[in-house]
Design an enzyme around this catalytic site. Sequence first.
Site, PDB file in Angstrom:
ATOM      1  N   GLY A 159      73.263 -68.945 -21.678  1.00  0.00           N
ATOM      2  CA  GLY A 159      74.064 -70.125 -21.370  1.00  0.00           C
ATOM      3  C   GLY A 159      75.545 -69.794 -21.372  1.00  0.00           C
ATOM      4  N   HIS A 160      75.880 -68.642 -20.792  1.00  0.00           N
ATOM      5  CA  HIS A 160      77.267 -68.217 -20.715  1.00  0.00           C
ATOM      6  C   HIS A 160      77.406 -67.117 -19.658  1.00  0.00           C
ATOM      7  CE1 HIS A 160      75.484 -65.370 -23.645  1.00  0.00           C
ATOM      8  NE2 HIS A 160      76.241 -64.485 -23.013  1.00  0.00           N
ATOM      9  N   ALA A 161      78.654 -66.751 -19.407  1.00  0.00           N
ATOM     10  CA  ALA A 161      78.988 -65.609 -18.536  1.00  0.00           C
ATOM     11  C   ALA A 161      79.994 -64.755 -19.296  1.00  0.00           C
ATOM     12  CB  ALA A 161      79.580 -66.085 -17.217  1.00  0.00           C
ATOM     13  N   ARG A 172      74.161 -66.496 -17.194  1.00  0.00           N
ATOM     14  CA  ARG A 172      72.787 -66.130 -17.500  1.00  0.00           C
ATOM     15  C   ARG A 172      72.194 -67.105 -18.496  1.00  0.00           C
ATOM     16  NH1 ARG A 172      75.014 -61.572 -19.708  1.00  0.00           N
ATOM     17  NH2 ARG A 172      76.381 -61.899 -17.962  1.00  0.00           N
TER      18      ARG A 172
END
Length: 134
Positions: A48-50, A95
């Site tokens: 839940g981040h990049a 992702r």
Amino acid sequence: MIGKLIDLPKITDPRGNLTVAEQMKNVPFEIARVYWTYDIPGGGRRGGHAHRTCQEVVVAVSGSFDVEVFDGHERQTYHLNHPYQGLYIGTGIWRTLEDFSSGAVCLVLASEFFDEDEYIYDYEEFLKYAGCSK
């Protein structure tokens, strides 16, 4: 293709198999950090981040899970279930990891040491970073 599956060497032996990950050889960067997640509750999600600068290779060393990657324009899902295969995720890619099997262990090889400022956790901020709108 947003992510890239990487086949890691699988050395078979009657006593048990062995897989090797080597920086700048089958992992396309120098490895600065290694971490793993496990005991993920049923229905749980990770990621839940990049990352702005960090590259990663994600490996299902035990069990299986799905990795959805999104570059702001294209979305792709990979099912990881082989300990001799990793998913390369470059910079600027959102992702999400989900659908973990019971006992799954997710190993991550990262190109950077942990730096909170390097992460993009807010989805709207990511979309701006990726140069797109919803």
